[in-house]
Scaffold this active site. Structure first.
Site, PDB file in Angstrom:
ATOM      1  N   GLU A   1       0.828  -1.196   0.000  1.00 39.71           N
ATOM      2  CA  GLU A   1       0.000   0.000   0.000  1.00 39.71           C
ATOM      3  C   GLU A   1       0.869   1.254   0.000  1.00 39.71           C
ATOM      4  OE1 GLU A   1      -2.868  -0.293   3.225  1.00 39.71           O
ATOM      5  OE2 GLU A   1      -2.686  -2.486   3.188  1.00 39.71           O
TER       6      GLU A   1
ATOM      7  N   GLU B   1     -10.096   6.077   2.265  1.00 37.71           N
ATOM      8  CA  GLU B   1     -10.548   5.332   3.432  1.00 37.71           C
ATOM      9  C   GLU B   1     -10.564   6.273   4.633  1.00 37.71           C
ATOM     10  OE1 GLU B   1      -9.165   1.637   6.379  1.00 37.71           O
ATOM     11  OE2 GLU B   1      -7.996   2.125   4.598  1.00 37.71           O
TER      12      GLU B   1
END
Length: 409
Positions: A217, A326
Site C-alpha cells: 500500500e 478510506e
C-alpha cells in the site's frame, strides 16, 4: 471532460507550523500509571526504531529527520532480511503503452529540505519520539493498522470492517504486477484525534478468511493519532497475514529504502484548495521481473522496494488492485464527520472534489495499461466515488465526502 487548469505537483513546500494535537499537550499522552517496565519497553522500542544518524535535520514542521547509513536502516531488523543484499536499482521498469517511455520526473519537496539534505549512502528517516509511541493504543500496536483495514469484497461482516469506510475503485480477477496513478493532494478535516483519512492504492492477494491476505500500500494520509499533527503525509504499508502480526507503516521493518531525497512518513505540501489550485503527484509500484522485488517510485524518485521474500502470494503476482479513499474511526462513537479527500462529493467535480487519474495496471508483459473493468464501492451517503474514462485522463475517479451529514447521521 472540460478543459482543466491544473498544476502538476512539484510539491514546492511552504513552511508548515507544527502543532501538537495531543489533548493537554505531550505530557497528557503519558499514562499517569505507566510503570517503570512500560517506560523501559517504550525506550527499548525507540532505540530499535531510531538508528544512529550520520546527520540530523530539524524540519520546519516539527519533524526530526535522521540521515541513517543505508545499511543500518530498520528493514534489516526483519528476520527474513538479516542477510539481505541491498539492490540499489531495479533491473527493469514497466513500459508505457501510450508513449513507450518511463514516468516523467515530478520533483517532490518536503519541509525538511529547507534545512538540508541527507548525504549519499544515507536515507532520511523521520525520528520516532516518545509521544508518538504513547499515542498508540499499545506498544505492540505502534506503527500497525488494525485488522480489517481493507475492504473484504467477499463478506461485509461488521467484525471485519467495523470502523472503516471506503470510496474506492477496484480491478480484480487477473494477474497484476503493479499499478501507477496520479493522486490529488488535500488536507481533509479530522474530527477526532483517533480518526484517520487517507488516499492510497492497494496491491492485493489472499484473503481474510485464511488470515493470509497480502497487501502492498502507498499514498497520503492525515493521521493525528500516529504523527501528532494534521499534515498530509506520504506513507507506505505492507502485510502478509491480514494485518494480524506482520507488516507496518513506513520504515519500521521490511521496506528497503535506497533514495536519500524523500522521507517516507514526511509531510507533503502545498495542498489543493477548494475552487483554487490543484496539486498532485504520481505513485508507481511494480514487480521487477528479474529481481522479483516490488519497487516504489513517487514522482520522479525511485525510493526503494519491498523484498519478495516478505510475502507469500505477492511473491508471485497480485490478483486485485484498489484505488481510493478510506476513513477509520471508533465504531462505538457513531458516524464521524472526518472528511475524505476534499470533504466534498464527486458530483462537485474538478477543483472541488478529490480525484485519482491516469490509473494504470502493469500486465504480465510488463506494460502499463488501463484497467479493462473497474468496480466501485462506497458508503454512498457519507462518502462516494464515481469512475470515468476519457482520452486526457485515461481511467480516473472522483471520490470523497464529508462523513456525517443530514443524509448520513
Amino acid at each position: 471532460m472540460a478543459a482543466r487548469a491544473w498544476f502538476i505537483l512539484g510539491l514546492v513546500v511552504a513552511p508548515v507550523v507544527f502543532a501538537s494535537l495531543l489533548e493537554g499537550g505531550a505530557a497528557a499522552a503519558r499514562p499517569p500509571s505507566m510503570t517503570q517496565q512500560q517506560r523501559q519497553q517504550v525506550q527499548s522500542l525507540l532505540r530499535r526504531l531510531n538508528k544512529p544518524p550520520v546527520a540530523t535535520i530539524q524540519s520546519p514542521d516539527g519533524d526530526i529527520i535522521d540521515c541513517v547509513h543505508i545499511s543500518k536502516q530498520p528493514a534489516f531488523d526483519h528476520p527474513l532480511l538479516k542477510n539481505h543484499t541491498i539492490q540499489m536499482r531495479p533491473f527493469s521498469y514497466p513500459r508505457d503503452l501510450h508513449n513507450g517511455s518511463n514516468i516523467a520526473p515530478q520533483p517532490i519537496t518536503q519541509p525538511w529540505h529547507q534545512n538540508g539534505r541527507c548525504p549519499e549512502n544515507t536515507i532520511p528517516i523521520r525520528r520516532t519520539k516518545e509521544e508518538d509511541v504513547l499515542r498508540a493504543s499499545s506498544i505492540s500496536m505502534f506503527g500497525k493498522k488494525r485488522p480489517g483495514s481493507i475492504l473484504n469484497h467477499n463478506s461485509l461482516e461488521q467484525s471485519v470492517t467495523s470502523g472503516h469506510e471506503w470510496a474506492t475503485a477496484s480491478s480484480s480477477g487477473d494477474r497484476y504486477y503493479g499499478t501507477k496513478a496520479t493522486f490529488n493532494l488535500w488536507q481533509p478535516n479530522i474530527e477526532r484525534s483517533g480518526d484517520f483519512s487517507l488516499t492510497q492504492l492497494w496491491i492485493i492477494k489472499g484473503s481474510y478468511s485464511g488470515n493470509d491476505l497480502n497487501t502492498i500500500e502507498a499514498g497520503w494520509q492525515v493521521y493525528p493519532g500516529m504523527y501528532g499533527d494534521r499534515n498530509p503525509r506520504l506513507f507506505i504499508y505492507w502485510t502478509r497475514d491480514a494485518y494480524n502480526h506482520t507488516g507496518c507503516y513506513n520504515l519500521c521493518s521490511g521496506f528497503v529504502q535506497t533514495n536519500n531525497q524523500i522521507a517516507i512518513g514526511g509531510s507533503l505540501s502545498p495542498v489543493s484548495t477548494y475552487g483554487g489550485t490543484q496539486y498532485e503527484f504520481s505513485i508507481l509500484i511494480w514487480k521487477d521481473q528479474q529481481g522479483g522485488n516490488w519497487w516504489l517510485q513517487v514522482g520522479g524518485y525511485v525510493l526503494g522496494y519491498w523484498p519478495s521474500s516478505l510475502f507469500t502470494y505477492l511473491a508471485d503476482s497480485a490478483s486485485r488492485v484498489d484505488w481510493g479513499g478510506e476513513v477509520a474511526s471508533n465504531p462505538n462513537a457513531g458516524q464521524t464527520a472526518t472528511q475524505m479527500g476534499s470533504g466534498h462529493f464527486p458530483v462537485e467535480w474538478f477543483g472541488k472534489a478529490s480525484y485519482i487519474r491516469n490509473i494504470q495496471l502493469v500486465n504480465p508483459s510488463n506494460y502499463l495499461q488501463s484497467p479493462s473493468g473497474v468496480s466501485t464501492v462506497q458508503q454512498r451517503n457519507c462518502y462516494n466515488v464515481q469512475n470515468y474514462v476519457d482520452s486526457n485522463w485515461g481511467t480516473y475517479i472522483f471520490y470523497g465526502g464529508p462523513g456525517r451529514n443530514p443524509n448520513c447521521p
